[in-house]
Scaffold this motif. Structure first.
Motif, PDB file in Angstrom:
ATOM      1  N   VAL A 161     -55.257  38.034  67.075  1.00 25.31           N
ATOM      2  CA  VAL A 161     -55.838  37.456  65.873  1.00 25.31           C
ATOM      3  C   VAL A 161     -57.355  37.603  65.933  1.00 25.31           C
ATOM      4  N   LEU A 162     -57.973  37.572  64.774  1.00 29.99           N
ATOM      5  CA  LEU A 162     -59.429  37.589  64.662  1.00 29.99           C
ATOM      6  C   LEU A 162     -59.862  36.192  64.262  1.00 29.99           C
ATOM      7  N   ALA A 163     -60.687  35.572  65.098  1.00 36.23           N
ATOM      8  CA  ALA A 163     -61.144  34.199  64.848  1.00 36.23           C
ATOM      9  C   ALA A 163     -62.633  34.207  64.528  1.00 36.23           C
ATOM     10  N   ASP A 164     -63.034  33.261  63.677  1.00 32.74           N
ATOM     11  CA  ASP A 164     -64.456  33.146  63.343  1.00 32.74           C
ATOM     12  C   ASP A 164     -65.173  32.300  64.387  1.00 32.74           C
ATOM     13  N   ARG A 165     -66.430  32.036  64.150  1.00 31.22           N
ATOM     14  CA  ARG A 165     -67.267  31.312  65.121  1.00 31.22           C
ATOM     15  C   ARG A 165     -66.796  29.891  65.374  1.00 31.22           C
ATOM     16  N   PHE A 166     -65.956  29.363  64.499  1.00 28.59           N
ATOM     17  CA  PHE A 166     -65.443  28.003  64.678  1.00 28.59           C
ATOM     18  C   PHE A 166     -64.058  27.997  65.324  1.00 28.59           C
ATOM     19  N   GLY A 167     -63.529  29.197  65.619  1.00 26.60           N
ATOM     20  CA  GLY A 167     -62.209  29.308  66.215  1.00 26.60           C
ATOM     21  C   GLY A 167     -61.080  29.385  65.202  1.00 26.60           C
ATOM     22  N   THR A 168     -61.433  29.350  63.916  1.00 21.72           N
ATOM     23  CA  THR A 168     -60.432  29.445  62.853  1.00 21.72           C
ATOM     24  C   THR A 168     -59.928  30.878  62.758  1.00 21.72           C
ATOM     25  N   ILE A 169     -58.616  31.032  62.710  1.00 25.35           N
ATOM     26  CA  ILE A 169     -58.042  32.371  62.581  1.00 25.35           C
ATOM     27  C   ILE A 169     -58.291  32.874  61.171  1.00 25.35           C
ATOM     28  N   GLU A 170     -58.975  34.002  61.086  1.00 30.04           N
ATOM     29  CA  GLU A 170     -59.298  34.610  59.801  1.00 30.04           C
ATOM     30  C   GLU A 170     -58.307  35.702  59.430  1.00 30.04           C
ATOM     31  N   ALA A 171     -57.799  36.438  60.433  1.00 28.45           N
ATOM     32  CA  ALA A 171     -56.901  37.559  60.153  1.00 28.45           C
ATOM     33  C   ALA A 171     -56.041  37.841  61.376  1.00 28.45           C
ATOM     34  N   ARG A 172     -54.930  38.527  61.128  1.00 30.24           N
ATOM     35  CA  ARG A 172     -53.993  38.920  62.189  1.00 30.24           C
ATOM     36  C   ARG A 172     -53.725  40.410  62.075  1.00 30.24           C
ATOM     37  N   ASP A 173     -53.178  40.987  63.165  1.00 29.30           N
ATOM     38  CA  ASP A 173     -52.797  42.388  63.061  1.00 29.30           C
ATOM     39  C   ASP A 173     -51.828  42.540  61.889  1.00 29.30           C
ATOM     40  N   GLY A 174     -52.046  43.574  61.105  1.00 26.90           N
ATOM     41  CA  GLY A 174     -51.247  43.809  59.903  1.00 26.90           C
ATOM     42  C   GLY A 174     -51.940  43.377  58.625  1.00 26.90           C
ATOM     43  N   ASP A 175     -52.979  42.524  58.722  1.00 28.47           N
ATOM     44  CA  ASP A 175     -53.722  42.101  57.531  1.00 28.47           C
ATOM     45  C   ASP A 175     -54.677  43.201  57.092  1.00 28.47           C
ATOM     46  N   ARG A 176     -54.878  43.311  55.782  1.00 27.59           N
ATOM     47  CA  ARG A 176     -55.870  44.236  55.232  1.00 27.59           C
ATOM     48  C   ARG A 176     -57.166  43.456  55.077  1.00 27.59           C
ATOM     49  N   ILE A 177     -58.251  43.968  55.706  1.00 28.17           N
ATOM     50  CA  ILE A 177     -59.525  43.249  55.710  1.00 28.17           C
ATOM     51  C   ILE A 177     -60.660  44.150  55.245  1.00 28.17           C
ATOM     52  N   GLY A 178     -61.797  43.530  55.036  1.00 25.97           N
ATOM     53  CA  GLY A 178     -63.029  44.241  54.736  1.00 25.97           C
ATOM     54  C   GLY A 178     -64.168  43.574  55.477  1.00 25.97           C
ATOM     55  N   VAL A 179     -65.162  44.376  55.852  1.00 27.16           N
ATOM     56  CA  VAL A 179     -66.341  43.848  56.535  1.00 27.16           C
ATOM     57  C   VAL A 179     -67.519  44.787  56.262  1.00 27.16           C
ATOM     58  N   ALA A 180     -68.682  44.207  56.012  1.00 30.50           N
ATOM     59  CA  ALA A 180     -69.893  45.002  55.813  1.00 30.50           C
ATOM     60  C   ALA A 180     -70.484  45.365  57.161  1.00 30.50           C
ATOM     61  N   GLY A 181     -71.273  46.418  57.190  1.00 29.22           N
ATOM     62  CA  GLY A 181     -71.929  46.826  58.428  1.00 29.22           C
ATOM     63  C   GLY A 181     -72.286  48.288  58.392  1.00 29.22           C
ATOM     64  N   VAL A 220     -60.283  38.734  54.170  1.00 27.03           N
ATOM     65  CA  VAL A 220     -58.920  39.266  54.146  1.00 27.03           C
ATOM     66  C   VAL A 220     -58.608  39.635  52.699  1.00 27.03           C
ATOM     67  N   GLU A 221     -58.292  40.924  52.501  1.00 32.60           N
ATOM     68  CA  GLU A 221     -57.952  41.404  51.161  1.00 32.60           C
ATOM     69  C   GLU A 221     -56.492  41.151  50.855  1.00 32.60           C
ATOM     70  N   ALA A 222     -55.620  41.361  51.855  1.00 32.00           N
ATOM     71  CA  ALA A 222     -54.189  41.153  51.650  1.00 32.00           C
ATOM     72  C   ALA A 222     -53.571  40.711  52.963  1.00 32.00           C
ATOM     73  N   PRO A 223     -53.218  39.441  53.065  1.00 27.13           N
ATOM     74  CA  PRO A 223     -52.591  38.988  54.309  1.00 27.13           C
ATOM     75  C   PRO A 223     -51.240  39.647  54.520  1.00 27.13           C
ATOM     76  N   ASN A 224     -50.907  39.836  55.770  1.00 23.70           N
ATOM     77  CA  ASN A 224     -49.602  40.346  56.154  1.00 23.70           C
ATOM     78  C   ASN A 224     -48.566  39.261  55.841  1.00 23.70           C
ATOM     79  N   PRO A 225     -47.549  39.565  55.033  1.00 25.98           N
ATOM     80  CA  PRO A 225     -46.578  38.524  54.685  1.00 25.98           C
ATOM     81  C   PRO A 225     -45.867  37.927  55.894  1.00 25.98           C
ATOM     82  N   ALA A 226     -45.805  38.669  56.999  1.00 22.77           N
ATOM     83  CA  ALA A 226     -45.175  38.142  58.203  1.00 22.77           C
ATOM     84  C   ALA A 226     -46.115  37.223  58.971  1.00 22.77           C
ATOM     85  N   GLY A 227     -47.415  37.145  58.514  1.00 21.45           N
ATOM     86  CA  GLY A 227     -48.492  36.467  59.173  1.00 21.45           C
ATOM     87  C   GLY A 227     -48.256  35.118  59.628  1.00 21.45           C
TER      88      GLY A 227
END
Length: 112
Positions: free
Chosen positions: A69-89, A105-112
């Motif tokens: 899983v991808l967690a933010d600075r607060f430890g909140t899970i933002e995305a999981r493998d299979g999710d469609r995401i976007g990020v600037a950089g 997260v553009e489209a969460p994985n329904p199995a998420g």
């Protein structure tokens, strides 16, 4: 004269410190589906190509319930493998996409 030299030295040091700072986020955008490879999450583009990502400051990849899983600075899970995401950089000299700002997260994985 001493006051002028001191003012010039302060101006040069101020300009040098500002010029050395990172002043924003590159404007490229990485979008795709998160794919677990080993102990990392990479981004798979619609072309099928996978790209390594250096996640933005504060983000981390960890294992949770047998999935990465991808967690933010607060430890909140933002995305999981299979999710469609976007990020600037932007792509660095190391040929890795360096994200900055937030990941969305553009489209969460329904199995998420």
């Amino acid at each position: 004269m001493k006051a002028f030299i001191m003012a010039a030295m302060l101006a040069v040091s101020a300009v040098g410190s500002v010029a050395g700072c990172e002043m924003g986020c590159p404007t490229a955008l990485a979008e795709g589906v998160l794919v677990a490879i080993g102990q990392d999450l990479v981004l798979r583009a619609t072309t099928g190509e996978t790209n390594a990502i250096a996640w933005p400051s504060g983000y981390s990849v960890r294992q949770e319930s047998g999935r990465l899983v991808l967690a933010d600075r607060f430890g909140t899970i933002e995305a999981r493998d299979g999710d469609r995401i976007g990020v600037a950089g932007g792509v660095g000299v190391d040929n890795v996409f360096h994200g900055c700002g937030d990941v969305w997260v553009e489209a969460p994985n329904p199995a998420g």
